[in-house]
Design an enzyme around this catalytic site. Sequence first.
Site, PDB file in Angstrom:
ATOM      1  N   GLU A   8      15.027 -17.847 -11.790  1.00  0.00           N
ATOM      2  CA  GLU A   8      14.591 -16.487 -12.126  1.00  0.00           C
ATOM      3  C   GLU A   8      13.669 -16.518 -13.356  1.00  0.00           C
ATOM      4  O   GLU A   8      12.667 -15.793 -13.409  1.00  0.00           O
ATOM      5  CB  GLU A   8      15.829 -15.603 -12.365  1.00  0.00           C
ATOM      6  CG  GLU A   8      15.569 -14.179 -12.806  1.00  0.00           C
ATOM      7  CD  GLU A   8      14.760 -13.331 -11.829  1.00  0.00           C
ATOM      8  OE1 GLU A   8      14.478 -13.775 -10.719  1.00  0.00           O
ATOM      9  OE2 GLU A   8      14.375 -12.217 -12.225  1.00  0.00           O
TER      10      GLU A   8
ATOM     11  N   ASN B 205      -0.764   1.620   5.836  1.00  0.00           N
ATOM     12  CA  ASN B 205       0.024   0.602   5.144  1.00  0.00           C
ATOM     13  C   ASN B 205       0.551  -0.330   6.218  1.00  0.00           C
ATOM     14  O   ASN B 205       1.163   0.133   7.184  1.00  0.00           O
ATOM     15  CB  ASN B 205       1.184   1.271   4.391  1.00  0.00           C
ATOM     16  CG  ASN B 205       2.198   0.257   3.895  1.00  0.00           C
ATOM     17  OD1 ASN B 205       1.849  -0.889   3.619  1.00  0.00           O
ATOM     18  ND2 ASN B 205       3.444   0.676   3.780  1.00  0.00           N
ATOM     19  N   GLY B 206       0.323  -1.638   6.060  1.00  0.00           N
ATOM     20  CA  GLY B 206       0.802  -2.597   7.057  1.00  0.00           C
ATOM     21  C   GLY B 206      -0.296  -3.548   7.469  1.00  0.00           C
ATOM     22  O   GLY B 206      -1.324  -3.662   6.783  1.00  0.00           O
TER      23      GLY B 206
ATOM     24  N   CYS C 165       0.841  -1.194   0.000  1.00  0.00           N
ATOM     25  CA  CYS C 165       0.000   0.000   0.000  1.00  0.00           C
ATOM     26  C   CYS C 165       0.878   1.247   0.000  1.00  0.00           C
ATOM     27  O   CYS C 165       1.988   1.237   0.511  1.00  0.00           O
ATOM     28  CB  CYS C 165      -0.935   0.117   1.205  1.00  0.00           C
ATOM     29  SG  CYS C 165      -2.009  -1.295   1.425  1.00  0.00           S
TER      30      CYS C 165
ATOM     31  N   LYS D 105       5.239  -3.651  -6.270  1.00  0.00           N
ATOM     32  CA  LYS D 105       6.685  -3.514  -6.473  1.00  0.00           C
ATOM     33  C   LYS D 105       7.455  -3.561  -5.162  1.00  0.00           C
ATOM     34  O   LYS D 105       8.499  -4.175  -5.069  1.00  0.00           O
ATOM     35  CB  LYS D 105       6.940  -2.179  -7.190  1.00  0.00           C
ATOM     36  CG  LYS D 105       8.395  -1.899  -7.486  1.00  0.00           C
ATOM     37  CD  LYS D 105       8.865  -2.723  -8.654  1.00  0.00           C
ATOM     38  CE  LYS D 105      10.311  -2.486  -8.998  1.00  0.00           C
ATOM     39  NZ  LYS D 105      10.854  -3.635  -9.750  1.00  0.00           N
TER      40      LYS D 105
ATOM     41  N   TRP E 249      -2.936  -2.588  -1.517  1.00  0.00           N
ATOM     42  CA  TRP E 249      -2.609  -3.965  -1.858  1.00  0.00           C
ATOM     43  C   TRP E 249      -3.284  -4.788  -0.761  1.00  0.00           C
ATOM     44  O   TRP E 249      -2.884  -4.758   0.396  1.00  0.00           O
ATOM     45  CB  TRP E 249      -1.093  -4.188  -1.860  1.00  0.00           C
ATOM     46  CG  TRP E 249      -0.709  -5.570  -2.269  1.00  0.00           C
ATOM     47  CD1 TRP E 249      -0.596  -6.046  -3.547  1.00  0.00           C
ATOM     48  CD2 TRP E 249      -0.393  -6.669  -1.405  1.00  0.00           C
ATOM     49  NE1 TRP E 249      -0.234  -7.373  -3.526  1.00  0.00           N
ATOM     50  CE2 TRP E 249      -0.113  -7.779  -2.226  1.00  0.00           C
ATOM     51  CE3 TRP E 249      -0.331  -6.828  -0.031  1.00  0.00           C
ATOM     52  CZ2 TRP E 249       0.250  -9.024  -1.721  1.00  0.00           C
ATOM     53  CZ3 TRP E 249       0.022  -8.081   0.486  1.00  0.00           C
ATOM     54  CH2 TRP E 249       0.304  -9.156  -0.358  1.00  0.00           C
TER      55      TRP E 249
ATOM     56  N   LYS F 293       9.907 -15.108 -13.340  1.00  0.00           N
ATOM     57  CA  LYS F 293       9.479 -14.040 -14.253  1.00  0.00           C
ATOM     58  C   LYS F 293       8.244 -14.485 -15.039  1.00  0.00           C
ATOM     59  O   LYS F 293       7.312 -13.721 -15.231  1.00  0.00           O
ATOM     60  CB  LYS F 293      10.593 -13.678 -15.255  1.00  0.00           C
ATOM     61  CG  LYS F 293      11.699 -12.825 -14.707  1.00  0.00           C
ATOM     62  CD  LYS F 293      11.373 -11.368 -14.689  1.00  0.00           C
ATOM     63  CE  LYS F 293      11.426 -10.668 -13.389  1.00  0.00           C
ATOM     64  NZ  LYS F 293      12.116 -10.985 -12.239  1.00  0.00           N
TER      65      LYS F 293
ATOM     66  N   HIS G 128      14.733 -36.859  -9.678  1.00  0.00           N
ATOM     67  CA  HIS G 128      14.349 -37.086  -8.278  1.00  0.00           C
ATOM     68  C   HIS G 128      12.907 -36.655  -8.004  1.00  0.00           C
ATOM     69  O   HIS G 128      12.535 -36.447  -6.860  1.00  0.00           O
ATOM     70  CB  HIS G 128      15.327 -36.363  -7.349  1.00  0.00           C
ATOM     71  CG  HIS G 128      16.730 -36.828  -7.519  1.00  0.00           C
ATOM     72  ND1 HIS G 128      17.156 -38.090  -7.145  1.00  0.00           N
ATOM     73  CD2 HIS G 128      17.799 -36.235  -8.111  1.00  0.00           C
ATOM     74  CE1 HIS G 128      18.426 -38.231  -7.463  1.00  0.00           C
ATOM     75  NE2 HIS G 128      18.845 -37.121  -8.060  1.00  0.00           N
TER      76      HIS G 128
ATOM     77  N   GLU H 248       5.135 -14.627 -12.748  1.00  0.00           N
ATOM     78  CA  GLU H 248       4.768 -13.279 -12.329  1.00  0.00           C
ATOM     79  C   GLU H 248       4.074 -12.496 -13.446  1.00  0.00           C
ATOM     80  O   GLU H 248       3.078 -11.826 -13.223  1.00  0.00           O
ATOM     81  CB  GLU H 248       6.077 -12.582 -11.926  1.00  0.00           C
ATOM     82  CG  GLU H 248       5.961 -11.213 -11.380  1.00  0.00           C
ATOM     83  CD  GLU H 248       7.331 -10.668 -10.934  1.00  0.00           C
ATOM     84  OE1 GLU H 248       8.367 -11.070 -11.499  1.00  0.00           O
ATOM     85  OE2 GLU H 248       7.344  -9.827 -10.034  1.00  0.00           O
TER      86      GLU H 248
ATOM     87  N   ARG I 147       3.246   0.175  -5.323  1.00  0.00           N
ATOM     88  CA  ARG I 147       3.103  -0.473  -4.020  1.00  0.00           C
ATOM     89  C   ARG I 147       1.789  -1.232  -3.894  1.00  0.00           C
ATOM     90  O   ARG I 147       1.571  -1.962  -2.926  1.00  0.00           O
ATOM     91  CB  ARG I 147       3.166   0.562  -2.903  1.00  0.00           C
ATOM     92  CG  ARG I 147       4.428   1.368  -2.901  1.00  0.00           C
ATOM     93  CD  ARG I 147       4.373   2.408  -1.833  1.00  0.00           C
ATOM     94  NE  ARG I 147       4.660   1.824  -0.542  1.00  0.00           N
ATOM     95  CZ  ARG I 147       5.860   1.822   0.023  1.00  0.00           C
ATOM     96  NH1 ARG I 147       6.860   2.381  -0.596  1.00  0.00           N
ATOM     97  NH2 ARG I 147       6.056   1.273   1.186  1.00  0.00           N
TER      98      ARG I 147
HETATM   99  C1  AGP Z   1      10.767  -9.645  -8.929  1.00  0.00           C
HETATM  100  O1  AGP Z   1      10.384  -9.668 -10.254  1.00  0.00           O
HETATM  101  C2  AGP Z   1       9.730  -9.554  -7.945  1.00  0.00           C
HETATM  102  N1  AGP Z   1       8.748  -8.583  -8.214  1.00  0.00           N
HETATM  103  C3  AGP Z   1      10.104  -9.764  -6.482  1.00  0.00           C
HETATM  104  O2  AGP Z   1      10.470 -11.090  -6.358  1.00  0.00           O
HETATM  105  C4  AGP Z   1      11.192  -8.867  -5.841  1.00  0.00           C
HETATM  106  O3  AGP Z   1      12.434  -9.150  -6.388  1.00  0.00           O
HETATM  107  C5  AGP Z   1      11.181  -9.093  -4.329  1.00  0.00           C
HETATM  108  O4  AGP Z   1       9.935  -8.714  -3.819  1.00  0.00           O
HETATM  109  C6  AGP Z   1      12.275  -8.361  -3.600  1.00  0.00           C
HETATM  110  O5  AGP Z   1      12.173  -6.991  -3.752  1.00  0.00           O
HETATM  111  P1  AGP Z   1      13.369  -6.032  -3.402  1.00  0.00           P
HETATM  112  O6  AGP Z   1      14.488  -6.338  -4.335  1.00  0.00           O
HETATM  113  O7  AGP Z   1      12.831  -4.653  -3.585  1.00  0.00           O
HETATM  114  O8  AGP Z   1      13.759  -6.311  -1.975  1.00  0.00           O
END
Ligand code: AGP
Length: 605
Positions: free
Chosen positions: A478, A98-99, A2, A600, A74, A482, A501, A485, A27
């Site tokens: 990664e 926020n929180g 948020c 983000k 959020w 990606k 395995h 996400e 956010r």
């Molecule tokens: C990455 O594509 C993500 N959105 C997420 O995993 C991100 O890397 C993670 O939340 C950590 O964020 P930060 O690097 O701002 O700490």
Amino acid sequence: MCGIIGIASNKPVSINIINSLKKLEYRGYDSAGLATLINNKIDEKKCSGRVEELEKILFKNPSDGNLGIGHVRWATHGVPNVLNAHPHSSEIVSVVHNGIIENSDELKQKLEIKGAKFKSQTDTEVITLLITEALKTDNPLESVFKTLKQLRGSFALGIIFKNNKDIIIGARRGSPLAVGYSQDENYLGSDSYALKSMTNKISYLDDGDLCVLTKDSVEFYDEDKKKINKKIYNLSDDKNTSDKGDYKNFMSKEIFEQPTTAKNCINEYIDTLKKDINIYNFPIQPKEINKIVLIGCGTAYHSCLVAKYWFEELTTIDVEIDIASEFRYRKLRFNYRNLYIFVSQSGETADTAAALDLCKKNKVKTCSIVNAVESTIARNSDWVLPIHAGPEIGVASTKAFLGQMIVLYILCLKLAKSRDDINNASYHELLDRFKSLPESIKKTLKIESSIQSMAKEFIDAKGSMFLGRGYSYPIALEGALKLKELSYLHAEGYPAGEMKHGPLALIEEGLPVIVIAPKDKYFEKTLSNMQEVIARGGKILFITDHKKELINENIRFGVRVPFVDTLLSPILFTIPIQLLAYHVALLKNCDIDKPRNLAKSVTVE
Ligand code: AGP
């Protein structure tokens, strides 16, 4: 997560609140709202969805108060709808939060017994009703202090009062909060980025702090109600880079900015004349370091995993890595000769910040590798190594990941040299190979059209797998992250040798399997693992820097990236997996910069 904003001014504030909320959308973007004070009344406007919707509401029905608060949500407690959108207001008070309030159920029950009526499913509304109750006997400041004492959990708050039309109260525990200063106007914001277009003078609240803003003054208090002073920081000016220019979205801009990210990072840290790395003032003398512990979340964690391979290859230092949300609750034996490194793009990730706090409480040395140098994590660590990637707006981390890897690699080289783990000649040779990296990234970006074709193989897929060994294993993780996400397609990343395995059971006719196979010591082994997938009907999409013939009857699609150096391969192989996720998401018409359910900056646990 948020985002919250507050503005006290001598002119109407709603347009600036909207503009700041647009900046804060990274956010959270489930719903949005604002409240201003007009004609001695709290005027609240809310919507589900994006800030654009709120802007339309305001266009039809303006809100012209000179003092107000705003919020992008959020969702944690309650579905993302108008009722649950912030602010949460009573007749006399309005709150943005926020929180997470962990004891909200308990507080709600107590309030209901006293006759309070709740309109939403949120945890925030208990704050509104507790302050409303306290205001019956106390002034605003005392009412907020009284309320905060009853709350468990984390929060950053912005509060306005019907009967005290000049003040905004802000409070922080766990979640970040900044104050901005200007002529006849003062601000409250979740971060400095949201305030940057209005001011470059910022203070940050520490845990337990509270602030009272009017248009002409700002006062700070600690949790014991004692007045305190705060340092005022001058923010750096990087407004120009937060525009998407001719690109369709921020993510594509950020992917294509990566040659510059690499160049900036290299220029900042490598002195080509002296043939040395400009990293000094280690919090522990390099030869004294017993172990390096690398901590991060999501993509940042993946950069830690790549770094583990580098540190093991080039230094004699033991390395441990951990996901911040696990690290913070482990029963750890802290060692003052260990260096604890926190990797984060935003520098505000709640779990990473809490893991850092834990280290600080245990008096061990900390370093942060961050993009946002004015962030909580940067401010709280003993030593900061910025990644110089510029603002990253797309929720999916791309250029920051690349920057994190480069800084970690440079740090690794410097440590290896300072500890005499590598000799002068190797040090200079490895530094030299670095020089061509920005150009190699640029060349790698040229494979975009091949990746675009590869992306079509995912249109009807039920899922997918990414396989790699050694340095390519974190890149496989990664790649899967990606793709999940951005395109909402199930994806798993695995060390190729681990398939037999268990995960091999997932392979069925036509399942896309991305094999990341640089020309390194694992190459032949990766090919053998690939054969096991082919034998079970997997559709192989092959990414390599090997000269070997790519397409045969078993490989559906092949892409070749330029060969630079085995050690640098994870940096280059990141490009195709980013482009792949991007193009699959584009084909599936997904919201590239704001994928569903995400934000983000992850400022809740
Ligand atoms: C990455 O594509 C993500 N959105 C997420 O995993 C991100 O890397 C993670 O939340 C950590 O964020 P930060 O690097 O701002 O700490």
